[in-house]
Design a protein around this motif. Structure first.
Motif, PDB file in Angstrom:
ATOM      1  N   GLU A   1      51.092  25.105  35.523  1.00  0.00           N
ATOM      2  CA  GLU A   1      51.221  23.834  34.799  1.00  0.00           C
ATOM      3  C   GLU A   1      49.912  23.455  34.119  1.00  0.00           C
ATOM      4  N   HIS A   2      48.824  23.743  34.794  1.00  0.00           N
ATOM      5  CA  HIS A   2      47.516  23.488  34.191  1.00  0.00           C
ATOM      6  C   HIS A   2      47.380  24.303  32.896  1.00  0.00           C
ATOM      7  N   LEU A   3      47.732  25.585  32.996  1.00  0.00           N
ATOM      8  CA  LEU A   3      47.637  26.459  31.827  1.00  0.00           C
ATOM      9  C   LEU A   3      48.545  25.957  30.702  1.00  0.00           C
ATOM     10  N   GLU A   4      49.760  25.606  31.062  1.00  0.00           N
ATOM     11  CA  GLU A   4      50.723  25.178  30.041  1.00  0.00           C
ATOM     12  C   GLU A   4      50.294  23.866  29.373  1.00  0.00           C
ATOM     13  N   ARG A   5      49.708  22.977  30.180  1.00  0.00           N
ATOM     14  CA  ARG A   5      49.239  21.701  29.631  1.00  0.00           C
ATOM     15  C   ARG A   5      48.155  21.940  28.584  1.00  0.00           C
ATOM     16  N   GLU A   6      47.232  22.807  28.944  1.00  0.00           N
ATOM     17  CA  GLU A   6      46.124  23.048  28.014  1.00  0.00           C
ATOM     18  C   GLU A   6      46.595  23.822  26.789  1.00  0.00           C
ATOM     19  N   LEU A   7      47.523  24.756  27.005  1.00  0.00           N
ATOM     20  CA  LEU A   7      48.040  25.503  25.853  1.00  0.00           C
ATOM     21  C   LEU A   7      48.820  24.582  24.933  1.00  0.00           C
ATOM     22  N   ASP A   8      49.547  23.650  25.521  1.00  0.00           N
ATOM     23  CA  ASP A   8      50.311  22.711  24.715  1.00  0.00           C
ATOM     24  C   ASP A   8      49.372  21.847  23.887  1.00  0.00           C
ATOM     25  N   ALA A   9      48.303  21.385  24.530  1.00  0.00           N
ATOM     26  CA  ALA A   9      47.316  20.562  23.810  1.00  0.00           C
ATOM     27  C   ALA A   9      46.685  21.355  22.672  1.00  0.00           C
ATOM     28  N   ALA A  10      46.640  22.659  22.832  1.00  0.00           N
ATOM     29  CA  ALA A  10      46.011  23.503  21.818  1.00  0.00           C
ATOM     30  C   ALA A  10      47.001  23.958  20.753  1.00  0.00           C
TER      31      ALA A  10
ATOM     32  N   ALA B   1      53.267  26.546  45.570  1.00  0.00           N
ATOM     33  CA  ALA B   1      52.811  25.271  45.024  1.00  0.00           C
ATOM     34  C   ALA B   1      51.506  25.451  44.252  1.00  0.00           C
ATOM     35  N   LEU B   2      50.599  26.203  44.829  1.00  0.00           N
ATOM     36  CA  LEU B   2      49.326  26.424  44.142  1.00  0.00           C
ATOM     37  C   LEU B   2      49.529  27.209  42.852  1.00  0.00           C
ATOM     38  N   ALA B   3      50.429  28.189  42.911  1.00  0.00           N
ATOM     39  CA  ALA B   3      50.688  28.979  41.712  1.00  0.00           C
ATOM     40  C   ALA B   3      51.278  28.106  40.619  1.00  0.00           C
TER      41      ALA B   3
ATOM     42  N   PHE C   1      40.920  31.150  38.387  1.00  0.00           N
ATOM     43  CA  PHE C   1      41.646  31.168  37.117  1.00  0.00           C
ATOM     44  C   PHE C   1      41.742  29.759  36.525  1.00  0.00           C
ATOM     45  N   ARG C   2      41.858  28.777  37.388  1.00  0.00           N
ATOM     46  CA  ARG C   2      41.863  27.407  36.861  1.00  0.00           C
ATOM     47  C   ARG C   2      40.496  27.083  36.269  1.00  0.00           C
ATOM     48  N   GLY C   3      39.446  27.644  36.843  1.00  0.00           N
ATOM     49  CA  GLY C   3      38.124  27.488  36.240  1.00  0.00           C
ATOM     50  C   GLY C   3      38.064  28.118  34.855  1.00  0.00           C
ATOM     51  N   VAL C   4      38.723  29.254  34.723  1.00  0.00           N
ATOM     52  CA  VAL C   4      38.783  29.928  33.423  1.00  0.00           C
ATOM     53  C   VAL C   4      39.500  29.043  32.400  1.00  0.00           C
ATOM     54  N   ILE C   5      40.637  28.516  32.807  1.00  0.00           N
ATOM     55  CA  ILE C   5      41.399  27.649  31.886  1.00  0.00           C
ATOM     56  C   ILE C   5      40.544  26.450  31.473  1.00  0.00           C
TER      57      ILE C   5
ATOM     58  N   PHE D   1      27.243  36.921  35.883  1.00  0.00           N
ATOM     59  CA  PHE D   1      28.207  37.453  34.934  1.00  0.00           C
ATOM     60  C   PHE D   1      28.917  38.680  35.473  1.00  0.00           C
ATOM     61  N   ARG D   2      28.106  39.592  36.032  1.00  0.00           N
ATOM     62  CA  ARG D   2      28.649  40.879  36.439  1.00  0.00           C
ATOM     63  C   ARG D   2      29.752  40.720  37.502  1.00  0.00           C
ATOM     64  N   SER D   3      29.416  40.003  38.558  1.00  0.00           N
ATOM     65  CA  SER D   3      30.402  39.903  39.644  1.00  0.00           C
ATOM     66  C   SER D   3      31.592  39.031  39.225  1.00  0.00           C
ATOM     67  N   MET D   4      31.307  38.001  38.440  1.00  0.00           N
ATOM     68  CA  MET D   4      32.412  37.136  38.037  1.00  0.00           C
ATOM     69  C   MET D   4      33.372  37.868  37.096  1.00  0.00           C
ATOM     70  N   SER D   5      32.826  38.638  36.169  1.00  0.00           N
ATOM     71  CA  SER D   5      33.715  39.339  35.240  1.00  0.00           C
ATOM     72  C   SER D   5      34.482  40.433  35.970  1.00  0.00           C
ATOM     73  N   GLN D   6      33.829  41.074  36.949  1.00  0.00           N
ATOM     74  CA  GLN D   6      34.555  42.083  37.730  1.00  0.00           C
ATOM     75  C   GLN D   6      35.722  41.464  38.489  1.00  0.00           C
ATOM     76  N   ASN D   7      35.469  40.310  39.081  1.00  0.00           N
ATOM     77  CA  ASN D   7      36.555  39.650  39.801  1.00  0.00           C
ATOM     78  C   ASN D   7      37.717  39.337  38.872  1.00  0.00           C
ATOM     79  N   LEU D   8      37.396  38.859  37.689  1.00  0.00           N
ATOM     80  CA  LEU D   8      38.458  38.535  36.734  1.00  0.00           C
ATOM     81  C   LEU D   8      39.228  39.793  36.343  1.00  0.00           C
ATOM     82  N   ARG D   9      38.509  40.901  36.133  1.00  0.00           N
ATOM     83  CA  ARG D   9      39.183  42.147  35.738  1.00  0.00           C
ATOM     84  C   ARG D   9      40.123  42.635  36.846  1.00  0.00           C
TER      85      ARG D   9
END
Lengths: 267, 267
Positions: free
Chosen positions: A189-198, A182-184, A231-235, B207-215
C-alpha cells in the motif's frame, strides 16, 4: 550415524604419491579416514603425498600397506571395485549412489565395507575385481573417460556422505521467516500510494491489474520483516529524496514566498 | 536430452592454470564443455593448463574470458554459486543434487544455466553471490573443509550427468522465464543510481552492503523481462514523478524565471 564405520578406500598399485595425497584430502572432505595401499609403485611413505593432502594428515598417517588386494580386503565383507570400464562380468554393476546404499546398509549391520580403485594407468585386474562383491561405475561421458583417481574417490565418498547425512540442506526458510501478510500489505500500500502520487497508474482503471502485478512480483521474494522495512526505506527515499533536492533548488532559486514547506510535503 | 544445453562452468579469479586444466578434464568426463574464466590471475591462455586436461582440449580451446562475474553471467538466467561456507544469506541453499534438478528443468525450458566457483583461496565475493539465483553447498565434513576446485566441479558435474542419464521428465517452467543476468544488473544499477541521488546510501561506506542486500532481496523474486521493465518504471515513477508534481507546483507558484526545465530534470 554414530557407530557407522565408513568404507575403507583401497588403492591398488597407485603410481603417483601426489594422487595418494589428493585421495586422502578428498576422503577427509567426506568423512572417510581409512586408506589402504596395495603395492604402491614407489613404496610408502612418500613425502610428496603430504602437501597434496592439504592438511588431512591423519588419513596419510594411518595408511596401511598390503601386498595384494586379497590381503587388503581380507577383513572386509562388502567391497566394490570402481572402474569406468565395465567388463564382461556376472557381477552386479552399480552406480555410486546405489553402491553407497548397499555399503551403508552393510556398515549399519556392523560389516566391514570398502571401495577398491585401480592404478592410474592399468585399472584393476580382473582377478582382483572377482574378489569384490560388485562393480561401481561412475557415469562417465564415453567421449572422455579419463577420470582422475582422486575424482573417482571423490564421487563415491560424496555419495556415501550424502547418504549418511540424509538431511535436507538448510534453506533460507530456516533463517528469518517471511514477514506477515499484514506487513507485506502495508508495504504494497505504501508503494501504491507513492506510485499513485507520481502518476504511475494511468489510465486509472489500470490500477487494479497493475498493483496486482506488482504484488505478485514482489511477493515471490518473500521479504522478511527486516527486508520489508528496507524496501519501505527504498520507496521513501525514491519518492521523497528527489523532492528534497527539488525543494532545496526551489528555495535557492525562487523567492521565499513562492513555495512553502507544506506545499513541498503535500501529496 | 538432445537439445539440453549443459551448465556453463564459471571460475572466478582462479589462481592455478593447472586447476583450470583439471576442471576442464572433469567437465569433459561428465559431458560439460563450456568454461568461462573471470579475471584469471595469470591471464589466459596458459600452456600449463593443457597437460592437466588430459585430452579434454576442446574445453580449454573454447574458454571465454570475462572481467567480471556480472559479464560472465550476463546471458544466463539461472546461476548457482558454489561455496562450502554458506553465509548469512537470504538466498536458497541447495545440495548439488537439488541444484542439478533446478538447472535441468531450466535448461530443458531453454534457459541459460551455469555454476559459479570461487578462487582457490578467497572463494566468492558476497557481491558476486548476490548476482546468483541461489547457493550450492557440497556436504563437506566440517573437520576438513578444504575441497579442491576440480573436485567441487566434479561433484556438481557428476550430479548433472547422473540426472541427464536418468532423463526424468523435465518440469518445464510455466510462463515467462526470469530475465537474464544483464537485465537484472541493469535494473539493480538503475535503482542504486536513483537511491544514491536521493541520499539513501548513508553513510556512503554502507553502499556496498546495502546494495548487496537489495540485490539479494529482489533477486529472489526472479523477475521476468517484462517485470524488470515494470520495476524500472516503478523506480522511474517514484524518483521522477514527485519531481514532476513539484515542477508543476513550482511553475504555478513561482515566477517563470525561478526554475527551468533543465534545473528540474537535473540529478
Amino acid at each position: 550415524m554414530a557407530d557407522l564405520t565408513p568404507p575403507v578406500v583401497i588403492l591398488d598399485r597407485s603410481q603417483m604419491a601426489e594422487n595418494i595425497g589428493a585421495v586422502a584430502r578428498v576422503m577427509a572432505n567426506f568423512g572417510l579416514d581409512r586408506l589402504r595401499l596395495v603395492s604402491p609403485r614407489d613404496g610408502w611413505p612418500q613425502d610428496r603425498a603430504w602437501p597434496l593432502a592439504s592438511g588431512a594428515d591423519w588419513v596419510l598417517d594411518g595408511v596401511q600397506v598390503f601386498d595384494s588386494v586379497a590381503a587388503a580386503t581380507a577383513d572386509l565383507t562388502t567391497v566394490f571395485a570402481t572402474t569406468a570400464r565395465p567388463r564382461e562380468t556376472r557381477q552386479p554393476v552399480r552406480t555410486p549412489r546405489d553402491a553407497s546404499r548397499v555399503l551403508y546398509d552393510d556398515a549399519a549391520s556392523g560389516l566391514g565395507v570398502g571401495l577398491l580403485f585401480g592404478s592410474e594407468r592399468a585399472g584393476l585386474e580382473t582377478s582382483d575385481i572377482a574378489l569384490c562383491q560388485g562393480i561401481v561405475t561412475i557415469p562417465i561421458d564415453p567421449r572422455h573417460q579419463s577420470l582422475n583417481l582422486a575424482q573417482a574417490v571423490a564421487i563415491n565418498a560424496y555419495e556415501w556422505r550424502t547418504l549418511v547425512l540424509d538431511a535436507p540442506p538448510p534453506n533460507f526458510r530456516e533463517g528469518e521467516p517471511p514477514a506477515s501478510g499484514a506487513l507485506a500489505v502495508g508495504m504494497y500500500e505504501h508503494l501504491e500510494r507513492e506510485l499513485d502520487a507520481a502518476g504511475f497508474f494511468h489510465p486509472p482503471e489500470k490500477f487494479r491489474s497493475m498493483s496486482q502485478n506488482l504484488r505478485v512480483m514482489l511477493g515471490r521474494a518473500a521479504f522478511t520483516e527486516q527486508e520489508v522495512a528496507t524496501f519501505r526505506g527504498v520507496i521513501h527515499a525514491l519518492s521523497k529524496g528527489r523532492g528534497r533536492v527539488l525543494e532545496r533548488l526551489a528555495k535557492e532559486r525562487a523567492p521565499p514566498s513562492a513555495t512553502t514547506d507544506s506545499d513541498v510535503d503535500a501529496g
